[in-house]
Design a protein around this motif. Sequence first.
Motif, PDB file in Angstrom:
ATOM      1  N   HIS A 111       0.795  -1.286   0.186  1.00 50.15           N
ATOM      2  CA  HIS A 111      -0.231   0.316   0.106  1.00 50.15           C
ATOM      3  C   HIS A 111       0.619   1.026   0.039  1.00 50.15           C
ATOM      4  O   HIS A 111       2.020   1.298   0.716  1.00 50.15           O
ATOM      5  CB  HIS A 111      -1.162   0.113   1.167  1.00 50.15           C
ATOM      6  CG  HIS A 111      -1.871   1.110   0.873  1.00 50.15           C
ATOM      7  ND1 HIS A 111      -2.678   1.214   0.222  1.00 50.15           N
ATOM      8  CD2 HIS A 111      -1.568   2.440   2.074  1.00 50.15           C
ATOM      9  CE1 HIS A 111      -3.399   3.137   0.721  1.00 50.15           C
ATOM     10  NE2 HIS A 111      -2.874   2.621   1.561  1.00 50.15           N
ATOM     11  N   THR A 113       1.258   4.015   1.559  1.00 44.43           N
ATOM     12  CA  THR A 113       1.877   4.479   2.772  1.00 44.43           C
ATOM     13  C   THR A 113       2.567   3.739   3.541  1.00 44.43           C
ATOM     14  O   THR A 113       3.459   3.834   4.477  1.00 44.43           O
ATOM     15  CB  THR A 113       0.965   5.289   3.872  1.00 44.43           C
ATOM     16  OG1 THR A 113       0.344   3.847   4.315  1.00 44.43           O
ATOM     17  CG2 THR A 113       0.301   6.323   3.571  1.00 44.43           C
ATOM     18  N   ARG A 312     -14.750   3.015   4.929  1.00 44.40           N
ATOM     19  CA  ARG A 312     -13.365   3.215   6.141  1.00 44.40           C
ATOM     20  C   ARG A 312     -12.071   3.233   5.034  1.00 44.40           C
ATOM     21  O   ARG A 312     -11.334   2.204   6.257  1.00 44.40           O
ATOM     22  CB  ARG A 312     -13.884   1.426   5.994  1.00 44.40           C
ATOM     23  CG  ARG A 312     -15.483   1.105   6.367  1.00 44.40           C
ATOM     24  CD  ARG A 312     -15.561   0.279   7.636  1.00 44.40           C
ATOM     25  NE  ARG A 312     -16.493  -0.231   8.102  1.00 44.40           N
ATOM     26  CZ  ARG A 312     -17.261  -2.254   8.494  1.00 44.40           C
ATOM     27  NH1 ARG A 312     -16.418  -2.920   8.278  1.00 44.40           N
ATOM     28  NH2 ARG A 312     -18.575  -2.225   9.081  1.00 44.40           N
ATOM     29  N   LYS A 313     -12.118   3.533   4.338  1.00 52.49           N
ATOM     30  CA  LYS A 313     -10.309   3.799   3.475  1.00 52.49           C
ATOM     31  C   LYS A 313      -9.737   2.569   3.725  1.00 52.49           C
ATOM     32  O   LYS A 313      -8.445   2.418   3.943  1.00 52.49           O
ATOM     33  CB  LYS A 313      -9.961   4.340   4.282  1.00 52.49           C
ATOM     34  CG  LYS A 313     -10.559   6.545   4.129  1.00 52.49           C
ATOM     35  CD  LYS A 313      -9.382   6.575   4.952  1.00 52.49           C
ATOM     36  CE  LYS A 313     -10.186   8.264   4.893  1.00 52.49           C
ATOM     37  NZ  LYS A 313      -9.749   9.150   5.669  1.00 52.49           N
ATOM     38  N   VAL A 314     -10.497   1.428   2.793  1.00 53.93           N
ATOM     39  CA  VAL A 314      -9.871  -0.023   3.317  1.00 53.93           C
ATOM     40  C   VAL A 314      -8.854   0.187   2.021  1.00 53.93           C
ATOM     41  O   VAL A 314      -8.908   0.805   0.799  1.00 53.93           O
ATOM     42  CB  VAL A 314     -10.698  -1.182   2.298  1.00 53.93           C
ATOM     43  CG1 VAL A 314     -11.669  -1.546   3.936  1.00 53.93           C
ATOM     44  CG2 VAL A 314     -11.291  -0.747   1.402  1.00 53.93           C
ATOM     45  N   VAL A 315      -7.862  -1.548   1.971  1.00 50.53           N
ATOM     46  CA  VAL A 315      -6.934  -1.640   1.057  1.00 50.53           C
ATOM     47  C   VAL A 315      -7.064  -2.217   0.708  1.00 50.53           C
ATOM     48  O   VAL A 315      -7.696  -2.640   0.895  1.00 50.53           O
ATOM     49  CB  VAL A 315      -5.286  -0.942   2.089  1.00 50.53           C
ATOM     50  CG1 VAL A 315      -5.581   0.204   2.618  1.00 50.53           C
ATOM     51  CG2 VAL A 315      -4.874  -2.330   3.110  1.00 50.53           C
ATOM     52  N   ALA A 316      -5.560  -2.725  -0.919  1.00 48.30           N
ATOM     53  CA  ALA A 316      -5.801  -4.015  -2.110  1.00 48.30           C
ATOM     54  C   ALA A 316      -6.002  -4.864  -0.615  1.00 48.30           C
ATOM     55  O   ALA A 316      -5.249  -4.598   0.640  1.00 48.30           O
ATOM     56  CB  ALA A 316      -4.923  -3.752  -2.457  1.00 48.30           C
ATOM     57  N   GLY A 317      -6.784  -6.106  -0.571  1.00 47.60           N
ATOM     58  CA  GLY A 317      -5.882  -7.634   0.148  1.00 47.60           C
ATOM     59  C   GLY A 317      -6.940  -7.354   1.468  1.00 47.60           C
ATOM     60  O   GLY A 317      -7.893  -8.180   2.071  1.00 47.60           O
ATOM     61  N   GLN A 318      -8.113  -6.251   1.839  1.00 47.70           N
ATOM     62  CA  GLN A 318      -8.645  -6.403   2.846  1.00 47.70           C
ATOM     63  C   GLN A 318     -10.643  -7.136   2.160  1.00 47.70           C
ATOM     64  O   GLN A 318     -11.558  -6.068   2.173  1.00 47.70           O
ATOM     65  CB  GLN A 318      -8.744  -4.626   2.975  1.00 47.70           C
ATOM     66  CG  GLN A 318      -7.915  -4.985   3.814  1.00 47.70           C
ATOM     67  CD  GLN A 318      -8.233  -3.254   4.964  1.00 47.70           C
ATOM     68  OE1 GLN A 318      -8.058  -2.441   4.763  1.00 47.70           O
ATOM     69  NE2 GLN A 318      -8.216  -3.487   6.532  1.00 47.70           N
ATOM     70  N   GLU A 319     -10.105  -7.681   1.465  1.00 49.19           N
ATOM     71  CA  GLU A 319     -11.604  -8.370   0.376  1.00 49.19           C
ATOM     72  C   GLU A 319     -12.713  -8.923   1.970  1.00 49.19           C
ATOM     73  O   GLU A 319     -13.787  -9.066   1.954  1.00 49.19           O
ATOM     74  CB  GLU A 319     -11.437 -10.128  -0.221  1.00 49.19           C
ATOM     75  CG  GLU A 319     -10.881  -8.945  -2.097  1.00 49.19           C
ATOM     76  CD  GLU A 319      -9.495  -8.646  -1.934  1.00 49.19           C
ATOM     77  OE1 GLU A 319      -8.946  -8.738  -0.759  1.00 49.19           O
ATOM     78  OE2 GLU A 319      -9.645  -8.471  -3.149  1.00 49.19           O
ATOM     79  N   ILE A 321     -13.583  -7.178   4.544  1.00 46.61           N
ATOM     80  CA  ILE A 321     -13.870  -6.685   4.842  1.00 46.61           C
ATOM     81  C   ILE A 321     -15.267  -5.936   4.062  1.00 46.61           C
ATOM     82  O   ILE A 321     -16.624  -5.589   4.879  1.00 46.61           O
ATOM     83  CB  ILE A 321     -13.231  -4.595   4.797  1.00 46.61           C
ATOM     84  CG1 ILE A 321     -11.954  -5.069   5.942  1.00 46.61           C
ATOM     85  CG2 ILE A 321     -14.222  -3.430   5.407  1.00 46.61           C
ATOM     86  CD1 ILE A 321     -12.349  -5.663   6.799  1.00 46.61           C
TER      87      ILE A 321
ATOM     88  N   SER B 155      -6.268  -7.818   9.890  1.00 46.78           N
ATOM     89  CA  SER B 155      -5.161  -5.401   9.737  1.00 46.78           C
ATOM     90  C   SER B 155      -5.529  -5.433  10.669  1.00 46.78           C
ATOM     91  O   SER B 155      -6.261  -5.451  11.355  1.00 46.78           O
ATOM     92  CB  SER B 155      -6.790  -5.544   8.974  1.00 46.78           C
ATOM     93  OG  SER B 155      -7.605  -6.247   7.521  1.00 46.78           O
ATOM     94  N   ILE B 194      -1.760  -7.051   6.387  1.00 40.61           N
ATOM     95  CA  ILE B 194      -2.415  -6.301   5.988  1.00 40.61           C
ATOM     96  C   ILE B 194      -2.151  -4.959   6.634  1.00 40.61           C
ATOM     97  O   ILE B 194      -2.785  -5.101   7.896  1.00 40.61           O
ATOM     98  CB  ILE B 194      -3.958  -6.483   5.703  1.00 40.61           C
ATOM     99  CG1 ILE B 194      -4.303  -7.656   5.099  1.00 40.61           C
ATOM    100  CG2 ILE B 194      -4.272  -4.919   4.744  1.00 40.61           C
ATOM    101  CD1 ILE B 194      -3.710  -7.272   3.436  1.00 40.61           C
ATOM    102  N   ASN B 196      -3.268  -0.636   8.162  1.00 42.46           N
ATOM    103  CA  ASN B 196      -3.975  -0.061   7.172  1.00 42.46           C
ATOM    104  C   ASN B 196      -4.184   1.373   7.775  1.00 42.46           C
ATOM    105  O   ASN B 196      -3.688   1.647   9.306  1.00 42.46           O
ATOM    106  CB  ASN B 196      -5.528  -0.448   7.341  1.00 42.46           C
ATOM    107  CG  ASN B 196      -6.724   0.688   6.885  1.00 42.46           C
ATOM    108  OD1 ASN B 196      -6.137   1.353   7.274  1.00 42.46           O
ATOM    109  ND2 ASN B 196      -7.491  -0.155   6.067  1.00 42.46           N
ATOM    110  N   SER B 198      -5.418   4.549   7.325  1.00 38.87           N
ATOM    111  CA  SER B 198      -6.539   5.067   7.742  1.00 38.87           C
ATOM    112  C   SER B 198      -6.453   5.481   9.204  1.00 38.87           C
ATOM    113  O   SER B 198      -6.260   5.015  10.213  1.00 38.87           O
ATOM    114  CB  SER B 198      -7.269   4.756   7.019  1.00 38.87           C
ATOM    115  OG  SER B 198      -8.613   3.387   8.596  1.00 38.87           O
ATOM    116  N   HIS B 205      -8.050  -5.704  13.423  1.00 36.23           N
ATOM    117  CA  HIS B 205      -9.666  -6.610  12.716  1.00 36.23           C
ATOM    118  C   HIS B 205      -9.526  -8.246  11.923  1.00 36.23           C
ATOM    119  O   HIS B 205      -8.017  -8.385  11.072  1.00 36.23           O
ATOM    120  CB  HIS B 205     -10.588  -5.784  11.627  1.00 36.23           C
ATOM    121  CG  HIS B 205     -11.029  -6.311  11.065  1.00 36.23           C
ATOM    122  ND1 HIS B 205     -11.396  -7.533   9.628  1.00 36.23           N
ATOM    123  CD2 HIS B 205     -13.131  -6.543  10.915  1.00 36.23           C
ATOM    124  CE1 HIS B 205     -12.810  -7.647   9.172  1.00 36.23           C
ATOM    125  NE2 HIS B 205     -13.336  -7.201  10.070  1.00 36.23           N
TER     126      HIS B 205
END
Lengths: 346, 291
Positions: A111, A113, A312-319, A321, B155, B194, B196, B198, B205
């Motif tokens: 990701h 960042t 929720r600003k999900v990123v790649a890989g967070q399927e 969610i 995550s 993961i 994240n 944000s 999670h």
Amino acid sequence: MNNVIIIDSTLRDGSHAIAHQFTAKNISDYAKGAEGAGIPILVVGHGNGLGASSLQLGMSLLSDTKMLKVAKKELKKTKLGAFLIPGFGTIKNDLDPAIAAGCEAMMVASHCTEANIMRQHIEYCAKRGLLTYGILMMSHMISARELLTQAKLIQEYGARGVLLMDSAGAYLPEDVSQKIATLVSGLSVDVGFHAHNNLGMAIANSVAAVKAGAKILDCTSRGLGAGAGNCQLEVIVAVLLKMGYKLDLDFFKLMDNSEKIISKIGQGQVIGSTSLTSGLAGVFSGFAPHIKKASRKFGVDARDILIELKKRKVVAGQEDIIIDVAMNLRNKKKAKKEDYSIEALL
Amino acid sequence: MQKIKIKVGIIGTGNIGCDLLVKVQRSKVLECGIFAGQNPNSEGIKMARSMGVNTSYKSINSIVDNPEICDIVFDATSAQAHLIHAPILKKLNKFTIDMTPSRVGKMCVPILNLEECLNSQNVNMVTCGGQDTVPVIWAIMKIHPQTKYVEIVSSIASKSAGIATRENIDEYTQTTSEGIKAFTKVPNAKAIIILNPSEPPIVMHNTIYAKVDKPNIAKLSGELKRIVAKIRQYVPGFRIIAGPVFENNRLTVINEVRGLGDFLPVWAGNLDIINCAAVRVAEEYARRKLL
């Protein structure tokens, strides 16, 4: 002499378009075609890379090693590449076997960042002589200056180039120009761009990247890829040739690869409403099939799921969610009218 | 009369080390003898000093030079550093609780194997993802022992992952899947991690998937309830937020962990899930020593 290096990710990003079901014949046919057309690097594997075949993202039909070995058999001049997101694949389970299978190029991605999670893997590959690139995914989410800070880390770890990925297909050409130019002026290694077509801007954005100084474009034949697909390889090559760039590629062979091989593997990439909403919302392109499934299973509108994923600003890989969000939406009362508005997406 | 406490040493002054320090200082049976890092001006050292804790920037050498300073050592450095520390701590005969994914010592998930671990000199706390998901998978395997494959997706908030975690992401991923296999006997396991970024930061999670054809949801729910109650005894912020549900040909359980907000705010449940487990091991060791 190539003014621009075309990295062919048809057998990697394209895997998303067919639920990661490439057959050995698909792979060997296309690898042969890529070699014939003079493609410099062919990236092969699951859509999310080494070690990503999973219940979370979808299981590949063939193992990573099998896919790489099948492709390797057909390649002489074309370098075999693989893709790796740290946190999915590991050195022991995935990288070492890929190198043993003949990988000469490695695309390491995180990701946008989180570049410092790539240190171990970029250093490992660079030390072993692999042509190693670092990729910043979902790069629309942060500013040019923040991207440069992350890109400098990738350069410091020993990568030969840094690619910005428009994983959500959310960019407009002006954003691409500004971000690529910032990287080009701040880095000594090559800069590249990987487009998605959710807003129909994949070609325009790739052109903007090259004009801003990008030396690498990551594309797929027929645009086969996640969501609305990628920058269509044979089209961008035609456009670049028309613009006067020199490319050591057999343009007619590239068209044949698209027409005779890829057309039999996946459908043309129409920008459907899920992918279009996803591009507007800036949500990862690869989520589309998972969102559609969850929408059917839990009886909620795919677009409402996307609006919530954006929040929720999900990123790649967070399927995972997506399931979470869909179940929550189902349990809520019927959404209010204003929740459907375009403003929620912009 | 002042109660006698067992002294611990904490090496590593990042997120894990600092959160451990707060938890240790609250314990009825533990107290921090030395909080050691490498940088005399790190934020962690400053915090410890302000708490009145004995600090050092000589890392493990602060214990080598003065072995009486502690009986228990938490190693919160990195997997690579622990490979160097482990033989030194063994020689000093210190009960060692390794917070890194080095896999040197006996892997420990307290609700499953605390007793055995107390007899080992070096105990490894697997990973935060492992501490969270192993008990859930253990429950799934109890009801469906034929399960061949499980997968977890953990995550966490970027802010909760310090530099050592990031530079050990490979060991982290590998150790989590190997820990799952070792504890639950499932033949194949995959771990996905993961980060994240944000804002505000996400609460830890975790999603657990299992390849089960016809899951007995009622029986599984009962078993999960029992195991969750046990986890909540030491990590009160652990809860299942979705499932068990059968969807897309997979059994899915989703949980989240809110921390106590000791060092980082409550979203950093990943610190608590591993640190509460580690403190529990240390407290049990201390209680027996105090008997």
